[in-house]
Design a protein around this motif. Structure first.
Motif, short mmCIF file in Angstrom:
data_model
loop_
_atom_site.label_atom_id
_atom_site.label_comp_id
_atom_site.label_asym_id
_atom_site.label_seq_id
_atom_site.Cartn_x
_atom_site.Cartn_y
_atom_site.Cartn_z
N PRO A 1 -6.90 -7.80 0.69
CA PRO A 1 -7.67 -6.55 0.61
C PRO A 1 -6.84 -5.38 0.08
CG PRO A 1 -8.15 -7.66 2.67
CD PRO A 1 -7.00 -8.40 2.04
N ALA A 2 -5.58 -5.30 0.49
CA ALA A 2 -4.73 -4.22 0.01
C ALA A 2 -4.49 -4.34 -1.49
CB ALA A 2 -3.40 -4.23 0.75
N SER A 3 -4.33 -5.56 -1.97
CA SER A 3 -4.12 -5.79 -3.40
C SER A 3 -5.38 -5.45 -4.19
CB SER A 3 -3.72 -7.25 -3.66
OG SER A 3 -2.50 -7.56 -3.03
N LEU A 4 -6.54 -5.86 -3.69
CA LEU A 4 -7.79 -5.54 -4.35
C LEU A 4 -8.01 -4.04 -4.41
CD1 LEU A 4 -10.11 -8.29 -2.79
CD2 LEU A 4 -9.32 -8.18 -5.15
N ASP A 5 -7.71 -3.36 -3.32
CA ASP A 5 -7.89 -1.91 -3.26
C ASP A 5 -7.01 -1.20 -4.28
OD1 ASP A 5 -8.85 0.58 -1.79
OD2 ASP A 5 -6.68 0.78 -1.54
N ALA A 6 -5.81 -1.73 -4.50
CA ALA A 6 -4.86 -1.12 -5.43
C ALA A 6 -5.03 -1.62 -6.86
CB ALA A 6 -3.43 -1.38 -4.95
N GLY A 7 -5.86 -2.64 -7.05
CA GLY A 7 -6.04 -3.20 -8.38
C GLY A 7 -4.89 -4.06 -8.84
N LEU A 8 -4.14 -4.62 -7.90
CA LEU A 8 -3.02 -5.48 -8.26
C LEU A 8 -3.52 -6.90 -8.52
CD1 LEU A 8 -0.24 -4.47 -5.69
CD2 LEU A 8 -0.85 -3.40 -7.86
N GLY A 9 -2.96 -7.55 -9.54
CA GLY A 9 -3.29 -8.94 -9.81
C GLY A 9 -2.45 -9.85 -8.94
N LEU A 10 -3.10 -10.81 -8.28
CA LEU A 10 -2.39 -11.75 -7.42
C LEU A 10 -1.87 -12.92 -8.23
CD1 LEU A 10 -4.85 -11.80 -4.39
CD2 LEU A 10 -2.55 -10.82 -4.40
N THR B 1 0.83 -1.21 0.00
CA THR B 1 0.00 0.00 0.00
C THR B 1 0.86 1.25 0.00
OG1 THR B 1 -1.83 -1.12 1.13
CG2 THR B 1 -1.76 1.28 1.27
N LYS B 2 1.92 1.25 0.80
CA LYS B 2 2.83 2.39 0.83
C LYS B 2 3.46 2.60 -0.54
CE LYS B 2 6.90 4.21 3.26
NZ LYS B 2 7.88 3.98 4.36
N ALA B 3 3.86 1.51 -1.18
CA ALA B 3 4.50 1.61 -2.49
C ALA B 3 3.53 2.15 -3.54
CB ALA B 3 5.04 0.25 -2.92
N VAL B 4 2.31 1.65 -3.54
CA VAL B 4 1.30 2.09 -4.51
C VAL B 4 1.03 3.58 -4.36
CG1 VAL B 4 -1.14 1.93 -5.14
CG2 VAL B 4 0.21 -0.15 -4.81
N LEU B 5 0.82 4.03 -3.14
CA LEU B 5 0.49 5.43 -2.91
C LEU B 5 1.68 6.34 -3.18
CD1 LEU B 5 -1.69 5.13 0.33
CD2 LEU B 5 -2.44 5.37 -2.05
N LEU B 6 2.88 5.89 -2.85
CA LEU B 6 4.06 6.72 -3.11
C LEU B 6 4.28 6.87 -4.61
CD1 LEU B 6 6.43 8.32 -2.05
CD2 LEU B 6 7.74 6.18 -1.86
N ALA B 7 4.11 5.80 -5.36
CA ALA B 7 4.26 5.87 -6.81
C ALA B 7 3.25 6.87 -7.39
CB ALA B 7 4.09 4.49 -7.44
N GLN B 8 2.03 6.83 -6.88
CA GLN B 8 1.01 7.76 -7.36
C GLN B 8 1.38 9.20 -7.05
OE1 GLN B 8 -2.64 6.43 -5.53
NE2 GLN B 8 -2.90 4.70 -6.94
N SER B 9 1.85 9.43 -5.83
CA SER B 9 2.16 10.80 -5.41
C SER B 9 3.35 11.38 -6.18
CB SER B 9 2.45 10.84 -3.91
OG SER B 9 3.67 10.19 -3.59
N LEU B 10 4.26 10.51 -6.63
CA LEU B 10 5.44 10.96 -7.36
C LEU B 10 5.22 10.98 -8.87
CD1 LEU B 10 8.19 8.98 -5.38
CD2 LEU B 10 7.69 11.43 -5.22
N GLY B 11 4.05 10.56 -9.31
CA GLY B 11 3.76 10.52 -10.73
C GLY B 11 4.55 9.46 -11.48
#
Length: 339
Positions: free
Chosen positions: A195-204, A161-171
């Motif tokens: 749940p974190a993967s589903l929230d971020a749309g990551l494929g498991l 989750t931290k990685a997904v959000l940081l990538a978004q914030s940095l463009g």
């Protein structure tokens, strides 16, 4: 064979993925190439490896297969590899730093004999490297055309989750997948990671979906394994060790899988693979086989879907039975209340 998109990307992959950790170790090159041929013939398109598998030999074997087969056979392949763990004793020879990942990816491309890999995965979290450095490196690989997508393996819920959000914030380009251990015997990831993967749309991309062979029915209660099986050769092997995994819950799950399999007229492996492949968020289940016979048996799970009643039986038998709070009954009750 069914096909699904890799997370929120537009890249389609087969719902079963050929894992190649055995290549160059438990499976020699001839057997490995036969597995690749069999997988492609069955409609498989997704192949997963890593630089550390057999110290790079898995990638070399795949590279020689790609070079020796016609383009019509190899063009559909969506190729995934990983970097993070040491391949040398260099002080900078491990981790998710820009220096190590750049060298690791270049070495993987060379061994595979390709200019680009479709999916490059951080093999595990690195507490010593700033996450921003790792994400900027992955973004740079995408922009340079060395990789098409990137993902993670063995990350926890808060880490991804931290990685997904940081990538978004940095463009920056964001991840598309997460590769966790997941099976009827390992469901704890459903508390936070799924749940974190589903929230971020990551494929498991579940690895060890048969629990190291336990769910295939090869082991029997109160009979320590012997012979040419993983635990027969090494009873204390990793997370699937006989004394660690041979709990009453494990045998309850195995009994449930056997019951569903017998009623369906299919193998236990097919049932276990079908269950995990149809879990929420799963893009592709990674098959690991030492022989072509094992792979052929596992490929029979392609297109198999369990009924709601069959799934309920397996869900109940494999319930990880979390403590009351925060994932058990009291935690669920608290989360359902209106504040």
């Amino acid at each position: 064979m069914e096909y699904r998109t890799l997370g929120r990307s537009g890249c389609a992959v087969s719902a079963l993925c050929l894992g190649t950790m055995t290549f160059g170790n438990e499976s020699d090159e001839k057997v490995s190439h036969a597995q690749l041929d069999m997988f492609v013939e069955a409609g498989g398109t997704f192949v997963d490896t890593a630089d550390v598998y057999s110290a790079g030999e898995s990638e070399r074997i795949i590279g020689r297969w790609l070079a020796s087969r016609p383009a019509s056979a190899t063009e559909p392949i969506v190729l995934a590899t990983k970097g993070r763990f040491p391949m040398a004793s260099d002080p900078n020879g491990a981790g998710l730093s820009a220096r190590h990942l750049t060298r690791a990816l270049d070495a993987s491309l060379s061994r595979l004999g390709v200019d680009v890999v479709d999916l490059y995965q951080a093999h595990a979290w690195d507490a010593h490297t700033p996450l921003e450095e790792t994400l900027r490196t992955m973004d740079g690989f995408v922009r340079a055309g060395k990789i098409r997508y990137y993902g993670f393996s063995n990350f926890t819920g808060w880490q991804l989750t931290k990685a997904v959000l940081l990538a978004q914030s940095l463009g920056l380009a964001g991840p598309v997948s997460l590769q966790p251990q997941y099976s009827l015997l390992v469901r704890e990831i459903e508390h936070e990671i799924v749940p974190a993967s589903l929230d971020a749309g990551l494929g498991l991309l579940p690895w060890s979906p048969l629990g190291g062979g336990w769910l295939s029915g090869k082991y029997r209660r109160d009979e320590r394994p012997t012979g040419a099986t993983r635990l027969g050769e090494d009873p204390q092997r990793g997370m699937e060790a006989w004394d660690r995994r041979g709990t009453e819950r494990t045998w309850d799950v195995i009994d449930a899988v056997q019951g569903v399999a017998e009623a369906r007229g299919v193998s236990m492996a097919e049932v276990a693979l079908s269950w995990v492949t149809d879990r929420p968020g799963v893009t592709s289940t990674i098959l690991g086989a030492r022989t072509t016979d094992q792979l052929q048996a596992n490929l029979r799970a392609a297109g198999l879907h369990l009924s709601a009643d069959e799934t309920t039986v397996l869900d109940e038998a494999s319930d990880p039975r979390a403590a009351d709070y925060p994932y058990g009954p009291l935690g669920i009750d608290q989360r359902s209340r209106t504040i």
